[in-house]
Enzyme design. Sequence first.
Site, PDB file in Angstrom:
ATOM      1  N   GLU A 250      -3.325 -10.383   3.080  1.00 25.59           N
ATOM      2  CA  GLU A 250      -4.310 -10.278   4.173  1.00 25.59           C
ATOM      3  C   GLU A 250      -5.389 -11.345   4.103  1.00 25.59           C
ATOM      4  O   GLU A 250      -5.823 -11.876   5.134  1.00 25.59           O
ATOM      5  CB  GLU A 250      -4.973  -8.880   4.164  1.00 25.59           C
ATOM      6  CG  GLU A 250      -4.064  -7.750   4.607  1.00 25.59           C
ATOM      7  CD  GLU A 250      -3.252  -7.125   3.477  1.00 25.59           C
ATOM      8  OE1 GLU A 250      -3.118  -7.769   2.416  1.00 25.59           O
ATOM      9  OE2 GLU A 250      -2.751  -6.004   3.659  1.00 25.59           O
TER      10      GLU A 250
ATOM     11  N   GLU B 133       0.836  -1.206   0.000  1.00 25.83           N
ATOM     12  CA  GLU B 133       0.000   0.000   0.000  1.00 25.83           C
ATOM     13  C   GLU B 133       0.872   1.256   0.000  1.00 25.83           C
ATOM     14  O   GLU B 133       0.603   2.229  -0.712  1.00 25.83           O
ATOM     15  CB  GLU B 133      -0.942  -0.021   1.214  1.00 25.83           C
ATOM     16  CG  GLU B 133      -2.050  -1.051   1.047  1.00 25.83           C
ATOM     17  CD  GLU B 133      -2.813  -1.351   2.332  1.00 25.83           C
ATOM     18  OE1 GLU B 133      -2.158  -1.635   3.353  1.00 25.83           O
ATOM     19  OE2 GLU B 133      -4.051  -1.315   2.305  1.00 25.83           O
TER      20      GLU B 133
HETATM   21  N1  COA Z   1       4.523  -8.572  11.232  1.00 25.66           N
HETATM   22  C1  COA Z   1       5.335  -8.896  12.242  1.00 25.66           C
HETATM   23  N2  COA Z   1       6.492  -9.561  12.086  1.00 25.66           N
HETATM   24  C2  COA Z   1       6.838  -9.901  10.836  1.00 25.66           C
HETATM   25  C3  COA Z   1       6.035  -9.604   9.730  1.00 25.66           C
HETATM   26  C4  COA Z   1       4.833  -8.897   9.959  1.00 25.66           C
HETATM   27  N3  COA Z   1       4.024  -8.514   8.953  1.00 25.66           N
HETATM   28  N4  COA Z   1       6.640 -10.090   8.620  1.00 25.66           N
HETATM   29  C5  COA Z   1       7.777 -10.671   9.021  1.00 25.66           C
HETATM   30  N5  COA Z   1       7.906 -10.560  10.370  1.00 25.66           N
HETATM   31  C6  COA Z   1       9.014 -11.036  11.203  1.00 25.66           C
HETATM   32  C7  COA Z   1       8.953 -12.529  11.412  1.00 25.66           C
HETATM   33  O1  COA Z   1       8.053 -12.868  12.433  1.00 25.66           O
HETATM   34  C8  COA Z   1      10.385 -12.808  11.780  1.00 25.66           C
HETATM   35  O2  COA Z   1      10.586 -12.407  13.110  1.00 25.66           O
HETATM   36  P1  COA Z   1      11.427 -13.400  14.111  1.00 25.66           P
HETATM   37  O3  COA Z   1      12.783 -13.520  13.473  1.00 25.66           O
HETATM   38  O4  COA Z   1      11.433 -12.671  15.405  1.00 25.66           O
HETATM   39  O5  COA Z   1      10.680 -14.702  14.112  1.00 25.66           O
HETATM   40  C9  COA Z   1      11.158 -11.849  10.904  1.00 25.66           C
HETATM   41  O6  COA Z   1      10.248 -10.814  10.550  1.00 25.66           O
HETATM   42  C10 COA Z   1      11.682 -12.477   9.625  1.00 25.66           C
HETATM   43  O7  COA Z   1      10.588 -13.054   8.946  1.00 25.66           O
HETATM   44  P2  COA Z   1      10.517 -14.617   8.546  1.00 25.66           P
HETATM   45  O8  COA Z   1       9.080 -14.999   8.431  1.00 25.66           O
HETATM   46  O9  COA Z   1      11.366 -15.426   9.459  1.00 25.66           O
HETATM   47  O10 COA Z   1      11.197 -14.553   7.102  1.00 25.66           O
HETATM   48  P3  COA Z   1      10.915 -15.535   5.879  1.00 25.66           P
HETATM   49  O11 COA Z   1      11.955 -15.190   4.863  1.00 25.66           O
HETATM   50  O12 COA Z   1      10.830 -16.933   6.325  1.00 25.66           O
HETATM   51  O13 COA Z   1       9.474 -15.105   5.322  1.00 25.66           O
HETATM   52  C11 COA Z   1       7.760 -13.559   4.645  1.00 25.66           C
HETATM   53  C12 COA Z   1       9.268 -13.825   4.817  1.00 25.66           C
HETATM   54  C13 COA Z   1       7.594 -12.105   4.212  1.00 25.66           C
HETATM   55  C14 COA Z   1       7.185 -14.461   3.539  1.00 25.66           C
HETATM   56  C15 COA Z   1       7.011 -13.823   5.962  1.00 25.66           C
HETATM   57  O14 COA Z   1       7.704 -13.144   7.001  1.00 25.66           O
HETATM   58  C16 COA Z   1       5.588 -13.354   5.977  1.00 25.66           C
HETATM   59  O15 COA Z   1       4.735 -14.000   5.387  1.00 25.66           O
HETATM   60  N6  COA Z   1       5.303 -12.229   6.663  1.00 25.66           N
HETATM   61  C17 COA Z   1       3.966 -11.737   6.822  1.00 25.66           C
HETATM   62  C18 COA Z   1       3.533 -10.949   5.613  1.00 25.66           C
HETATM   63  C19 COA Z   1       2.072 -10.500   5.733  1.00 25.66           C
HETATM   64  O16 COA Z   1       1.177 -11.299   5.847  1.00 25.66           O
HETATM   65  N7  COA Z   1       1.859  -9.171   5.692  1.00 25.66           N
HETATM   66  C20 COA Z   1       0.566  -8.592   5.801  1.00 25.66           C
HETATM   67  C21 COA Z   1       0.321  -8.182   7.197  1.00 25.66           C
HETATM   68  S1  COA Z   1      -1.314  -7.581   7.439  1.00 25.66           S
END
Ligand code: COA
Length: 270
Positions: free
Chosen positions: A136, A116
């Site tokens: 989402e 966004e």
């Molecule tokens: N909110 C809070 N923490 C988040 C986050 C989010 N939207 N996206 C990533 N993080 C954090 C993870 O929890 C992790 O924290 P930790 O090391 O303390 O466990 C850190 O960032 C690294 O992310 P990780 O998931 O381990 O990396 P990855 O390479 O395995 O995966 C993503 C990357 C982006 C695919 C995955 O983090 C993800 O799906 N994030 C959520 C995205 C999302 O749904 N956004 C919309 C929110 S409304």
Amino acid sequence: MTNNTLPILASQHGALRLLTLNRADKLNAFTPDMLAALEAEIADALADDATRVIALTGSGAKAFAAGNDIERLVSLDGVSAYRDMVAGQRALLRLHESAKPTIAMVNGYALGGGFELALACDFIVASSDASFAFPEITLNTMPGWGGTQLAVAKMGLACAKRFVLSGRRFSARECEAFGFIHEIAAPEKLFDTVRAFADTLASYDPFAAEMAKRALNRAGELPLSAGLDFEAAQYAVNFSSEGARAGLRHFVERKRARRAAQADTAPVTP
Ligand code: COA
């Protein structure tokens, strides 16, 4: 300022103000502090005459921003979620309506609120390994920082539905075909590409760009006749500026000088 604990880092590169989301360990997921700091930094950049273009990016190599902080979202009730979304929309609207051109320099994941934020900028310049999604729906929620509205405005309803209702992640190359990406660069060339583009944008008259952006932003919000009236009014306001007259005069003078030079060098026919 180089305080690495700040939620947003600001740096100046000629006419370009670069704002960096500074939470790499959480893939720059947004907290209310980051959002408030971003708004303050945008206001500061807008107030600074030396800044002609604003760019946003994320710290670290992996993400532009992975969206709103999900761990925090879990604890919100309906009213605080509403307030959170309105605060996000307000910050993004500042970018969308900002008098200066804005560029999202997308260096990895642009997800949810991160996507966004990118869509709220005038241009997206993406690294070749960037990706974009509205995940989402996979969390049984929906975009709330203007995503449904901005996505339709930037890529059309059919494409916006692909993102919002599928939750699928699309690569920068796929997104280029959707039309909302200005340019793709290799990761190591991303900043130089943005800097060069910002220099071009900054070389134009800022008032003309501001008036044009205001008119562009009303397209789709107003019926055509009202939009045309608005455009004509913006045109007239811009035309009253010294910059517009100087730009037009410059073109005419160049042409005259070229014609005069051609006449001087033309062979004299007997
Ligand atoms: N909110 C809070 N923490 C988040 C986050 C989010 N939207 N996206 C990533 N993080 C954090 C993870 O929890 C992790 O924290 P930790 O090391 O303390 O466990 C850190 O960032 C690294 O992310 P990780 O998931 O381990 O990396 P990855 O390479 O395995 O995966 C993503 C990357 C982006 C695919 C995955 O983090 C993800 O799906 N994030 C959520 C995205 C999302 O749904 N956004 C919309 C929110 S409304």
